[in-house]
Design an enzyme around this catalytic site. Structure first.
Site, PDB file in Angstrom:
ATOM      1  N   HIS A 221       0.859  -1.188   0.000  1.00 19.43           N
ATOM      2  CA  HIS A 221       0.000   0.000   0.000  1.00 19.43           C
ATOM      3  C   HIS A 221       0.894   1.236   0.000  1.00 19.43           C
ATOM      4  O   HIS A 221       0.986   1.984   0.996  1.00 19.43           O
ATOM      5  CB  HIS A 221      -0.891   0.004   1.239  1.00 19.43           C
ATOM      6  CG  HIS A 221      -1.837  -1.147   1.337  1.00 19.43           C
ATOM      7  ND1 HIS A 221      -2.328  -1.819   0.251  1.00 19.43           N
ATOM      8  CD2 HIS A 221      -2.410  -1.748   2.436  1.00 19.43           C
ATOM      9  CE1 HIS A 221      -3.146  -2.777   0.657  1.00 19.43           C
ATOM     10  NE2 HIS A 221      -3.208  -2.751   1.971  1.00 19.43           N
ATOM     11  N   THR A 256      -3.481  -8.921  -2.241  1.00 19.54           N
ATOM     12  CA  THR A 256      -3.290  -7.591  -1.662  1.00 19.54           C
ATOM     13  C   THR A 256      -2.896  -7.708  -0.198  1.00 19.54           C
ATOM     14  O   THR A 256      -3.215  -8.689   0.471  1.00 19.54           O
ATOM     15  CB  THR A 256      -4.580  -6.755  -1.734  1.00 19.54           C
ATOM     16  OG1 THR A 256      -5.525  -7.235  -0.764  1.00 19.54           O
ATOM     17  CG2 THR A 256      -5.195  -6.787  -3.120  1.00 19.54           C
ATOM     18  N   ASP A 257      -2.207  -6.698   0.305  1.00 23.14           N
ATOM     19  CA  ASP A 257      -2.118  -6.545   1.753  1.00 23.14           C
ATOM     20  C   ASP A 257      -3.523  -6.202   2.244  1.00 23.14           C
ATOM     21  O   ASP A 257      -4.420  -5.895   1.440  1.00 23.14           O
ATOM     22  CB  ASP A 257      -1.122  -5.441   2.111  1.00 23.14           C
ATOM     23  CG  ASP A 257      -0.448  -5.660   3.458  1.00 23.14           C
ATOM     24  OD1 ASP A 257      -0.995  -6.437   4.269  1.00 23.14           O
ATOM     25  OD2 ASP A 257       0.598  -5.042   3.707  1.00 23.14           O
ATOM     26  N   CYS A 258      -3.744  -6.248   3.549  1.00 26.93           N
ATOM     27  CA  CYS A 258      -5.102  -6.079   4.058  1.00 26.93           C
ATOM     28  C   CYS A 258      -5.691  -4.729   3.625  1.00 26.93           C
ATOM     29  O   CYS A 258      -5.068  -3.671   3.821  1.00 26.93           O
ATOM     30  CB  CYS A 258      -5.109  -6.182   5.585  1.00 26.93           C
ATOM     31  SG  CYS A 258      -6.745  -5.936   6.292  1.00 26.93           S
ATOM     32  N   LEU A 259      -6.879  -4.771   3.075  1.00 24.36           N
ATOM     33  CA  LEU A 259      -7.533  -3.577   2.544  1.00 24.36           C
ATOM     34  C   LEU A 259      -8.205  -2.735   3.629  1.00 24.36           C
ATOM     35  O   LEU A 259      -8.815  -1.713   3.316  1.00 24.36           O
ATOM     36  CB  LEU A 259      -8.550  -3.961   1.473  1.00 24.36           C
ATOM     37  CG  LEU A 259      -7.957  -4.633   0.231  1.00 24.36           C
ATOM     38  CD1 LEU A 259      -9.063  -5.009  -0.754  1.00 24.36           C
ATOM     39  CD2 LEU A 259      -6.920  -3.749  -0.443  1.00 24.36           C
TER      40      LEU A 259
END
Length: 510
Positions: A221, A256-259
């Site tokens: 992110h 993805t990394d945590c949204l």
């Protein structure tokens, strides 16, 4: 699959609790996610974790779901989800201090076997960020070091170890989180590296991981203006599709990394980001905590697919990659006897001893006979060794007479008496750094940096400086042996510090 089922396979969710509840069962039946992620809240001990995984696998089978991806962040060092009963694993930076590819691969194999024994088949590791920013608030010892070539070779060894033992490895955080000043859990960082700098530094480990056959890559992110201005990598077609897929040739699973992290939630919103990430080329959207956010994101992606905003071809492509990743999962789980057995504990003790790095040795090194011990924790007041049960005191007391005094009594002790200071992220607390400097003016002082080697920046004049890269018991035990002159320090400094050349400083002090 129906469209709703396909959309479910684009998500990995977290959940509360340590058993399958009616609420969790109902959520899985409706949203039909590709996988689940475990945190500390889900793990009590190995037997409970294995039972939870077994029940989830059985539930997925009853619901007619494809096999579940069950993931965790089992990086080593401070980032460990499975702790009780498991083999202690050094941090990536500690392993980087050994420079030993075989040790790194062994660490990954041990980790993978223990994860599989409790039903976890995907590790969100290794971290392949090149940590060349001493003030990086979120990577630090999670990285193998500051040299791109070292991070690349050690990272590839970790990938080989994880996947050779049957666990899907995840290289993170693409295209690099090592030179940030902002924690993406809280807000959105920007990295100003241009394309040549990215090629020379940040991308080197990821190229090596792709060449090693890594099964998954996690996005960062982070905004990289020279790649796509104003757009975080997680939702950037230029970074996922053009750079990772086309230029680096990666055809595995992009997660993805945590949204829900502040970098995304505070700027895009979790649901909107899920649509944009999949549209940009991600295959699996990770939402770790809030069930409402999970529901909203699922329906946002479903609506985007129904309306044509998200092409069905992109959905099918992503689902295909998810299913191929699941096709790599092993069938049987090892026995729980894999966890923390005598062989792996002996390996761990030997390996931690190899990681200890003596950066500087003053005239009071090694420590003789008697020592004062002070623990200094970032964000807390200065604690003296009168807390006789401190881990550092216990470790040193095996070799030396440990004296316990209050800090306000230090002036009454003879100046020749040596002091050992345990330091954690002291560079972020000027008051604590000043305390160390005050002590070092009166006493021969050895600082043991039990987390960040960059603490030396806060007190460059300290006489003796030792790095353990974690406060795990085996690390403190090994550090105590070095301080008392019983063992040699085996580590080389894997990051740049003033006056010390990285990766070429092996100390032979005895």
């Amino acid at each position: 699959m129906m469209l709703e089922e396909k959309v479910g396979q684009l998500f990995m969710f977290g959940f509360p609790g340590r058993e399958v509840t009616p609420g969790l069962e109902e959520s899985l039946a409706r949203l039909r996610p590709a996988g689940l992620i475990y945190f500390d809240r889900n793990i009590a001990d190995p037997a409970q974790t294995r039972n939870l995984s077994r029940d989830l696998v059985a539930l997925a089978r009853r619901l007619g779901l494809p096999p579940l991806l069950i993931a965790a962040d089992q990086e080593g060092g401070t980032v460990l989800r499975l702790r009780q009963g498991a083999t202690p694993i050094p941090s990536a930076m500690a392993l980087g201090a050994t420079g030993d590819l075989q040790l790194v691969e062994q660490a990954a194999r041990i980790t993978a076997r223990e994860l599989l024994a409790v039903g976890i088949n995907m590790n969100l590791a290794p971290v392949l960020d090149v940590n060349n920013n001493p003030f990086n608030p979120v990577i630090g010892t999670r990285s193998f070091g500051s040299d791109p070539g070292d991070v690349a070779t050690l990272g590839a060894a970790a990938v080989s170890g994880y996947q050779g033992a049957g666990v899907l490895a995840t290289a993170k955080h693409f295209p690099g989180h090592g030179d940030t000043h902002v924690d993406s859990h809280l807000d959105l960082p920007t990295v100003l590296h241009d394309a040549p700098r990215l090629e020379e530094v940040d991308l080197v480990p990821f190229r090596a991981a792709v060449a090693a056959g890594v099964g998954a890559v996690m996005t960062a992110h982070v905004i990289y203006p020279h790649l796509q201005p104003g757009v975080p990598a997680t939702v950037s077609p230029a970074i996922i599709r053009d750079l990772l897929r086309e230029k680096l040739g990666f055809d595995g699973l992009v997660v993805t990394d945590c949204l829900e992290m502040g970098a995304i939630k505070n700027h895009l919103g979790t649901a909107r980001a899920a649509v944009q990430a999949i549209l940009a080329g991600a295959d699996l959207a990770l939402i770790s905590h809030d069930r409402t956010e999970q529901e909203t994101a699922f329906h946002a992606v479903l609506e985007a697919a129904r309306s044509g905003v998200l092409p069905l071809s992109r959905v099918d492509e992503a689902v295909g990659r998810v299913l191929r990743a699941k096709g790599r999962l092993p069938g049987a789980w090892p026995s729980l006897t894999e966890l923390g057995n005598a062989s792996s504990l002996a390996w761990a003790r030997h390996t931690f001893a190899r990681t200890i790095t003596l950066v500087r040795a003053g005239p009071g090194f090694p420590v003789q006979d008697q020592v004062l011990v002070i623990t200094m924790e970032g964000g807390r007041r200065i604690l003296a060794g009168d807390v006789q049960d401190s881990p550092m005191s216990r470790a040193l007391s095996v070799h030396l007479k440990v004296c316990h005094v209050r800090l306000d009594q230090m002036a009454h002790w003879p100046r020749h008496l040596p002091v050992v200071v345990q330091s954690t992220n002291t560079r972020t607390d000027p008051e604590l750094a000043a305390g160390i400097l005050h002590i070092s003016r009166r006493h021969p002082t050895a600082v043991v940096a039990v987390h960040s080697p960059y603490d030396l920046l806060a007190f460059p004049g300290v006489e003796t400086y030792l790095c353990t890269y974690s406060s795990q018991p085996f690390a403190l035990e090994a550090a105590a042996g070095v301080l008392a002159g019983r063992t040699d320090p085996g580590g080389m400094l894997p990051v740049s510090l003033p006056g010390v050349h990285p990766r070429k400083h092996r100390s032979q002090w005895r």
